[in-house]
Every structure is written in structure tokens, then in C-alpha cells.
Scaffold this motif. Structure first.
Motif, PDB file in Angstrom:
ATOM      1  N   TYR A 157      -4.784  -3.141  -7.351  1.00 23.55           N
ATOM      2  CA  TYR A 157      -4.178  -1.684  -7.867  1.00 23.55           C
ATOM      3  C   TYR A 157      -3.466  -2.025  -9.051  1.00 23.55           C
ATOM      4  N   LEU A 158      -2.748  -3.296  -9.040  1.00 24.16           N
ATOM      5  CA  LEU A 158      -1.819  -3.784 -10.134  1.00 24.16           C
ATOM      6  C   LEU A 158      -2.874  -3.999 -11.502  1.00 24.16           C
ATOM      7  N   GLN A 159      -3.744  -4.350 -11.140  1.00 20.04           N
ATOM      8  CA  GLN A 159      -4.716  -4.479 -12.289  1.00 20.04           C
ATOM      9  C   GLN A 159      -5.149  -3.070 -12.996  1.00 20.04           C
ATOM     10  N   GLN A 160      -4.987  -2.116 -12.357  1.00 18.92           N
ATOM     11  CA  GLN A 160      -5.274  -0.888 -12.796  1.00 18.92           C
ATOM     12  C   GLN A 160      -3.993   0.030 -13.207  1.00 18.92           C
ATOM     13  N   ASN A 161      -3.006  -0.818 -13.109  1.00 17.74           N
ATOM     14  CA  ASN A 161      -1.546   0.129 -13.089  1.00 17.74           C
ATOM     15  C   ASN A 161      -1.506   1.186 -12.202  1.00 17.74           C
ATOM     16  N   ARG A 162      -1.974   0.952 -10.966  1.00 19.60           N
ATOM     17  CA  ARG A 162      -1.776   1.970 -10.201  1.00 19.60           C
ATOM     18  C   ARG A 162      -0.474   1.556  -9.225  1.00 19.60           C
ATOM     19  N   PHE A 163       0.660   1.542  -9.657  1.00 23.56           N
ATOM     20  CA  PHE A 163       2.046   0.992  -9.149  1.00 23.56           C
ATOM     21  C   PHE A 163       2.076   1.501  -7.632  1.00 23.56           C
ATOM     22  N   SER A 164       2.064   2.754  -7.567  1.00 24.51           N
ATOM     23  CA  SER A 164       2.566   3.333  -6.360  1.00 24.51           C
ATOM     24  C   SER A 164       1.706   2.906  -5.159  1.00 24.51           C
ATOM     25  N   GLU A 165       0.321   2.883  -5.353  1.00 25.93           N
ATOM     26  CA  GLU A 165      -0.428   2.355  -4.215  1.00 25.93           C
ATOM     27  C   GLU A 165      -0.183   0.818  -3.893  1.00 25.93           C
ATOM     28  N   ALA A 166      -0.019   0.055  -4.938  1.00 30.35           N
ATOM     29  CA  ALA A 166       0.179  -1.317  -4.975  1.00 30.35           C
ATOM     30  C   ALA A 166       1.512  -1.661  -4.163  1.00 30.35           C
ATOM     31  N   LYS A 167       2.218  -0.632  -4.383  1.00 32.88           N
ATOM     32  CA  LYS A 167       3.801  -1.012  -3.486  1.00 32.88           C
ATOM     33  C   LYS A 167       3.607  -0.361  -2.150  1.00 32.88           C
ATOM     34  N   TRP A 168       2.919   0.563  -1.979  1.00 28.25           N
ATOM     35  CA  TRP A 168       2.575   1.023  -0.629  1.00 28.25           C
ATOM     36  C   TRP A 168       2.003   0.028   0.447  1.00 28.25           C
ATOM     37  N   TYR A 169       0.993  -0.817  -0.427  1.00 26.34           N
ATOM     38  CA  TYR A 169       0.139  -1.805   0.470  1.00 26.34           C
ATOM     39  C   TYR A 169       0.987  -3.002   0.602  1.00 26.34           C
ATOM     40  N   LEU A 170       1.801  -3.374  -0.155  1.00 30.00           N
ATOM     41  CA  LEU A 170       2.824  -4.426  -0.180  1.00 30.00           C
ATOM     42  C   LEU A 170       3.846  -4.249   0.823  1.00 30.00           C
ATOM     43  N   LEU A 171       4.150  -2.805   1.266  1.00 31.59           N
ATOM     44  CA  LEU A 171       5.144  -2.592   2.186  1.00 31.59           C
ATOM     45  C   LEU A 171       4.428  -2.721   3.352  1.00 31.59           C
ATOM     46  N   GLN A 172       3.225  -2.463   3.682  1.00 29.72           N
ATOM     47  CA  GLN A 172       2.659  -2.437   4.981  1.00 29.72           C
ATOM     48  C   GLN A 172       2.427  -3.896   5.068  1.00 29.72           C
ATOM     49  N   SER A 173       1.936  -4.954   4.076  1.00 24.48           N
ATOM     50  CA  SER A 173       1.800  -6.293   4.468  1.00 24.48           C
ATOM     51  C   SER A 173       3.155  -6.893   4.885  1.00 24.48           C
ATOM     52  N   ASN A 174       4.362  -6.761   4.293  1.00 24.85           N
ATOM     53  CA  ASN A 174       5.613  -6.989   4.512  1.00 24.85           C
ATOM     54  C   ASN A 174       5.817  -6.869   5.866  1.00 24.85           C
ATOM     55  N   ALA A 175       5.794  -5.640   6.412  1.00 28.70           N
ATOM     56  CA  ALA A 175       5.887  -5.237   7.840  1.00 28.70           C
ATOM     57  C   ALA A 175       5.056  -6.091   8.753  1.00 28.70           C
ATOM     58  N   ILE A 176       3.834  -6.613   8.530  1.00 29.20           N
ATOM     59  CA  ILE A 176       3.154  -7.391   9.357  1.00 29.20           C
ATOM     60  C   ILE A 176       3.885  -8.583   9.291  1.00 29.20           C
TER      61      ILE A 176
END
Length: 209
Positions: free
Chosen positions: A102-121
């Protein structure tokens, strides 16, 4: 009788020698003689081939929209599979991979959301290395979209982890990022103050009718 046998043997040997004598001999092949120009061309050709073979490297081609969508579909499918079968650690890496796409496509909100999910795990699994890497990427995203205070929170958490685990190399990089944000924040505040001061001076010089 013995004389006849010897005579027959002599005749047979004579015929064999005769057959070998009359057998057609192959013509000798003349060696290929290259001219000076042809020799030089061969040398240049061989040198070029050898040099090209030694200098072959992988080329990073830019991803097309189609390739990115295909990669997203594959990683999403794998993430769902890992979550379904409770392979959470693997799913955590899948979420980070999705964020990178998503970062490669400048889709920052989606990138942030998935990183937060990854961090939780990663926190639950105590996967410190993965958590630290995610926090740094998250801080960069938040800085890019103007969420500087939230970026500082991520950097502070990364800083505390690096100190607790003795990760000196990471700590140096994190401190640089924190210092950069603090410097830019101070510069932004000073710019705002200068602007407000200039407006106030301009207003004070405006004649009142």
C-alpha cells in the motif's frame, strides 16, 4: 598338400593388402585460415560475450498497477489462511507485507491500519524485532501525513524497546528520527510565531478610519 595351403594363404594375404591399397583415401581438410580482419572480429566477439556474461545482474523493474493488485490478492489470501489456522506470527508478517504494498501506492491509511494489526500480534507474541521495524515504518507514515505527535509516540515506544533490549544500532537510528522531528517541530512553531508577529505589526500600522 602343405604347399597348396601355403599358396592359398599367400594369395589371401596379397588380396587383403591389395584391397587396402586400392581403398579410397579421404582427402585432407585444409585448415581454415582467417584474415587479419576476421581474426580481430572473432576476438572482439568473444570478449563481448565473456564481458556480458560476467556483468549480468537482476534489474528491478517498476511494478505496474496490475502487478500490485495481483500481489495484494496473493498476500491477502495467505493472511486469511494464516489467521484461520491460528498461525498468527505468519499473519503478522503478511500484514506488514500488505502495508509495504500500500505504501508503494501512497495508500497511507490502509498501510497504517495493517501495520497496527501486525503490531498487535507482534506485541502478544513478543516478536521484538518485527514490532520495532513496524513502529519505525508507522512513524514515517504518520510524519508524512502530518500526524507528528502520533509519530513521536511510536518512536518513543521504539526507543524504550531498544533501550530495554540493548539494541544499540536501532537506538542510534531512532534517536536521529526523534531529533529530526523535534527540530522540525521547533522550526514550524517559530515560523508560526514569526507569521503571527508579522500580521500583528502590519495591523498596527494600518490607519484606523
Amino acid at each position: 598338400m602343405r604347399k597348396y595351403i601355403l599358396l592359398l594363404l599367400f594369395c589371401a594375404s596379397g588380396l587383403t593388402a591389395s584391397a587396402q591399397f586400392w581403398r579410397k583415401k579421404p582427402k585432407p581438410v585444409a585448415p581454415v585460415v582467417l584474415t587479419a580482419v576476421q581474426t580481430q572480429l572473432v576476438i572482439i566477439f568473444n570478449t563481448t560475450i565473456n564481458t556480458s556474461a560476467q556483468n549480468i545482474h537482476g534489474v528491478d523493474l517498476p511494478r505496474t498497477v496490475y502487478n500490485l493488485e495481483l500481489a495484494e490478492e496473493v498476500v491477502l489470501k495467505e493472511a486469511k489462511h494464516n489467521m484461520r489456522f491460528r498461525q498468527y506470527n505468519l499473519a503478522s508478517y503478511n500484514f506488514s507485507d500488505l502495508a509495504a504494498l500500500y505504501l508503494q501506492q501512497n495508500r497511507f491509511s490502509e498501510a497504517k491500519w495493517y501495520l497496527l494489526q501486525s503490531n498487535a500480534i507482534a506485541r502478544q507474541a513478543e516478536n521484538i524485532r518485527h514490532l520495532l521495524d513496524n513502529l519505525l515504518v508507522l512513524a514515517d507514515i504518520k510524519t508524512t501525513i502530518g500526524e507528528v505527535p502520533l509519530a513521536m509516540v511510536d518512536l518513543q515506544e521504539a526507543h524504550d524497546i531498544a533501550v530495554a533490549k540493548g539494541m544499540q544500532t536501532d537506538l542510534t537510528a531512532i534517536n536521529k528520527k526523534i531529533k529530526y522531528l523535534q527540530t522540525n517541530k521547533i522550526a514550524a512553531v517559530k515560523a508560526e510565531l514569526r507569521y503571527a508577529e508579522a500580521v500583528e505589526i502590519a495591523n498596527s500600522k494600518t490607519p484606523i478610519n
